[in-house]
Structures are given as C-alpha cells and as structure tokens.
Enzyme design. Sequence first.
Site, PDB file in Angstrom:
ATOM      1  N   SER A 204       9.402  -6.443   5.691  1.00 12.01           N
ATOM      2  CA  SER A 204       8.498  -6.960   6.721  1.00 12.01           C
ATOM      3  C   SER A 204       8.856  -8.361   7.195  1.00 12.01           C
ATOM      4  O   SER A 204       8.619  -8.702   8.361  1.00 12.01           O
ATOM      5  CB  SER A 204       7.047  -6.916   6.233  1.00 12.01           C
ATOM      6  OG  SER A 204       6.922  -7.564   4.989  1.00 12.01           O
ATOM      7  N   HIS A 257       5.946 -13.054   6.212  1.00 13.82           N
ATOM      8  CA  HIS A 257       5.777 -12.652   7.609  1.00 13.82           C
ATOM      9  C   HIS A 257       5.926 -13.850   8.546  1.00 13.82           C
ATOM     10  O   HIS A 257       6.652 -13.789   9.546  1.00 13.82           O
ATOM     11  CB  HIS A 257       4.401 -12.014   7.813  1.00 13.82           C
ATOM     12  CG  HIS A 257       4.240 -10.718   7.101  1.00 13.82           C
ATOM     13  ND1 HIS A 257       3.041 -10.030   7.063  1.00 13.82           N
ATOM     14  CD2 HIS A 257       5.116  -9.968   6.379  1.00 13.82           C
ATOM     15  CE1 HIS A 257       3.196  -8.917   6.361  1.00 13.82           C
ATOM     16  NE2 HIS A 257       4.440  -8.864   5.938  1.00 13.82           N
TER      17      HIS A 257
END
Length: 282
Positions: A204, A257
Amino acid sequence: MIRVTALSNARLALAFIDYMKTQGVDMELRPQGRYAELWLAQDEKLAQVESALEAFLLDPQHPRYQAASWRTGSLHYRGETGAGLRGWLPALRQQAGPLTLGVTALCVLVFFLMALIGDDRVMAALLYPAGPAQYGQIWRWVSHAFLHFSLLHLLFNVVWWWYLAGLTERYRGRASLAILFVLSAVVSGMVQSHFSGIFFGGLSGVVYALMGYVWWHGEKNPGGPLFMPLGVIVFALLWLIAGYFNILGIAIANAAHVAGLVTGLLMAFWQTRRGQSHGYQR
C-alpha cells in the site's frame, strides 16, 4: 456544424464524445448507415478536437475515456462495452508490463508461501530490517512490500498496483516505475517502522506513491495519458482519513501510506520540473 470524422464503432464514438465533453467541447453523434459520424458545432475548437482524436485512436481503451463516460453518465456506452469488471479487465491486461506482472506474481507467491509454510518463517526472511545486524540484508528494505496478511489485503493492493503501475510502466517506462517502487518501499518502510516497529507489510505504501505520481502528472499534463479519476482521488483520501481515525477497526499502516504518497508526489514534481512531463512512451 463541422463533420469531424466517421467511426465504424459507435461505442468508441460515444466514448470520444464523453471525453471531449469533460474538456469543455460539445459534440454530436449522427448515425449514417454502418458508421457513426462525429459533428462539432464550435468551429474554433476543431484543432483541439483533431489533436484529441489522434491520441484517442492510438489507444481508445485507455481508462481515461472510460472515466470520462462515468463522469458524464453515459450509461449507453457503459452498457454496450460491459463496464465494470468486464470492461476494465481487458484494459488492465493490455497495459500490464513485465515489471507490473513480476511484482504482482511475487505478491501472490509470497502470500501462498505464508499459507503453506507459515507466516513466521516467511516474515522472518522478508520483514523490514530489525536493526544494524540486518541492514546489510538489502532485500529487506523493499521485501516487506510483498507481505500480505489476508486475501482482502492482497487483492486490494494488487488491483491498485496493476492499474497504476501498468499505466506508469506503459507511459513513463520501466525505469521510472522501478525507481518509484524502490524509493517508495524504502521510504514508507522507514517511516512506518519509526511509528510501529518492524511488524508491518503490504504494497500500500507503493500504491499511494503511484497515486500521487499519476495524479501529479495528470494535473501538469491534462492531455497526457496519465490520469487519476476524481473518484479514485476521493477514495484514497477517505481511506487515509478512515485509517487515522480507526473507523474501520483494523490495523492500517497510516504512516506508510502518507510517506508513499509524498514520495510519489515528489518524484513526479521532480520530473515535471526537469521538463519530463511530456516524455511519454508509446
């Protein structure tokens, strides 16, 4: 009214009309036997339309045109082309280059290895470096990106990777994608380990880097092939917010992230500042 061209595929003609509408140009489709004629009322925009049509005919299945149909609500186009899963999968298969495919395969392979021989053994080999004694094990700086701890986790990351990495590899080249992958994996790993230790994994951080990278290039070169639909941008931001406020009730690597997103933005910013924003491959 000016007749611009005639296409034998009415679905593609509608897709182009939808796209031009998002660019502020209204066009009209007129059936003519087996052909769909495209007509333009604004004479002064003919050059813009002809340039856009040339790019469209080179790659009519580019997600940019499907995204335009979604934004303009062209249900007829979506229905005929089998939008959603049936419409997107052929485009995704077309755009996946060797690096995109290779990383996808490694993620899937590692996931099945974890199921077959146990999480602990695989994680012991691939986790982020635990300290100076492991800093020399160079693969660990990026291998944590291949670890996924549930099928949903794997599918979520791989689908976004396939889409965004495929676009990047196709239009910016394999070298750009490789550099972005390594940079974002290293940076997101360093930042996440500072906040949560070494027990994390997943693609991610790299995916968010690609989101930032593709979005920036799309903003700086609106007519180029790299493009992020508004819905994807909103989703990415909402996912970040949900993670920070623990709305989903699951452990999310928020720091990774954000670090990935910033890395992707900075790399795209650097490229556009150096005049590489138009250096697209075909």
